[in-house]
Design an enzyme around this catalytic site. Structure first.
Site, PDB file in Angstrom:
ATOM      1  N   GLY A  46       0.829  -1.196   0.000  1.00  0.00           N
ATOM      2  CA  GLY A  46       0.000   0.000   0.000  1.00  0.00           C
ATOM      3  C   GLY A  46       0.867   1.250   0.000  1.00  0.00           C
ATOM      4  O   GLY A  46       1.954   1.249   0.596  1.00  0.00           O
ATOM      5  N   GLU A 135      -3.762   3.238   4.942  1.00  0.00           N
ATOM      6  CA  GLU A 135      -3.476   4.189   3.847  1.00  0.00           C
ATOM      7  C   GLU A 135      -4.343   5.438   3.955  1.00  0.00           C
ATOM      8  O   GLU A 135      -3.864   6.551   3.673  1.00  0.00           O
ATOM      9  CB  GLU A 135      -3.668   3.516   2.489  1.00  0.00           C
ATOM     10  CG  GLU A 135      -2.759   2.315   2.216  1.00  0.00           C
ATOM     11  CD  GLU A 135      -1.300   2.575   2.469  1.00  0.00           C
ATOM     12  OE1 GLU A 135      -0.841   3.725   2.311  1.00  0.00           O
ATOM     13  OE2 GLU A 135      -0.590   1.622   2.869  1.00  0.00           O
TER      14      GLU A 135
HETATM   15  C1  QAP Z   1       0.708  -0.784   4.961  1.00  0.00           C
HETATM   16  O1  QAP Z   1       2.854  -1.237   4.188  1.00  0.00           O
HETATM   17  C2  QAP Z   1       0.355  -2.041   5.698  1.00  0.00           C
HETATM   18  O2  QAP Z   1       9.445  -1.880   6.811  1.00  0.00           O
HETATM   19  C3  QAP Z   1       1.548  -1.024   3.734  1.00  0.00           C
HETATM   20  O3  QAP Z   1      11.485  -2.456   5.167  1.00  0.00           O
HETATM   21  C4  QAP Z   1       1.332  -2.831   6.314  1.00  0.00           C
HETATM   22  O4  QAP Z   1       3.577  -1.873   2.169  1.00  0.00           O
HETATM   23  C5  QAP Z   1      -0.925  -2.411   5.818  1.00  0.00           C
HETATM   24  C6  QAP Z   1       7.589  -2.313   3.712  1.00  0.00           C
HETATM   25  C7  QAP Z   1       0.980  -3.977   6.987  1.00  0.00           C
HETATM   26  C8  QAP Z   1      -1.271  -3.563   6.494  1.00  0.00           C
HETATM   27  C9  QAP Z   1      -0.330  -4.350   7.058  1.00  0.00           C
HETATM   28  C10 QAP Z   1       7.864  -2.054   5.043  1.00  0.00           C
HETATM   29  C11 QAP Z   1       8.622  -2.628   2.866  1.00  0.00           C
HETATM   30  C12 QAP Z   1       6.227  -2.229   3.179  1.00  0.00           C
HETATM   31  C13 QAP Z   1       9.174  -2.129   5.516  1.00  0.00           C
HETATM   32  C14 QAP Z   1       3.827  -1.667   3.333  1.00  0.00           C
HETATM   33  C15 QAP Z   1      10.218  -2.428   4.647  1.00  0.00           C
HETATM   34  C16 QAP Z   1       9.930  -2.676   3.310  1.00  0.00           C
HETATM   35  C17 QAP Z   1       5.170  -1.803   3.907  1.00  0.00           C
HETATM   36 CO    CO Z   2       2.181   3.521   5.486  1.00  0.00          CO
END
Ligand code: QAP
Ligand code: CO
Length: 168
Positions: A46, A135
């Protein structure tokens, strides 16, 4: 398409409140395309326009295993269908390397405009419901670390500031 720079906590620009999109024009579609490329490259599930320093109400989500189901949310709103809280270990492309448990309503109904500017609605639960709420918080200048203890939040802030200084 172009990959965009992602703002990282505690950048104050992540606190701006995004403005509604007046019309879904080609320039909005270009922003969506660039946001999808940026999200898929990390990879992430997201990304809100706020995170790429564009303060308009635009979000992209794809929770599929193979980056095959992009969901475009323009001027999104949601209502809670099931107020029962559900815990999830959330992360964020703007808070790389950190995950914390957050509780949010379990089931929601989303309304938004799609890539063509057509309105749609969908009911979500599980990971998709978490992701939509996470988001949409970004569009209000809110981050998942706002829901955890100040002590944990400050530890994350200190570690990321140190990483940013070392990068500079
Ligand atoms: C939001 O988060 C989300 O720490 C989207 O090193 C997360 O795409 C919604 C990411 C969990 C629901 C559950 C994070 C990539 C991506 C990191 C993401 C990283 C590399 C996070
Ligand atoms: Co975020």
């Amino acid at each position: 398409m172009a990959k965009l720079e992602i703002l990282e906590f505690p950048d104050p620009r992540l606190r701006e409140v995004a403005k509604p999109v007046a019309t879904v024009t080609d320039s909005v579609r270009t922003l969506v395309d660039d946001m999808l490329e940026t999200m898929y490259a990390r990879p992430g599930i997201g990304l809100a326009a706020t995170q790429v320093n564009v303060h308009q109400r635009v979000v992209v989500i794809d929770i599929s295993e193979d980056q095959s189901e992009p969901l475009i949310l323009i001027n999104p709103t949601f209502e809670v269908l099931d107020h029962q809280l559900h815990e999830y270990d959330e992360g964020c492309l703007s808070i790389p390397g950190f995950y914390e448990t957050v509780s949010r309503p379990r089931q929601i109904r989303l309304k938004a405009l799609d890539y063509q500017g057509e309105s749609y609605a969908l009911e979500a639960e599980g990971l998709l419901a978490v992701c939509i709420q996470h988001e949409l918080d970004h569009l209000e200048g809110k981050l998942f670390v706002d829901y955890i203890s100040p002590l944990k939040r400050n530890r994350i802030r200190t570690k990321l500031e140190k990483a940013h200084r070392q990068r500079a």
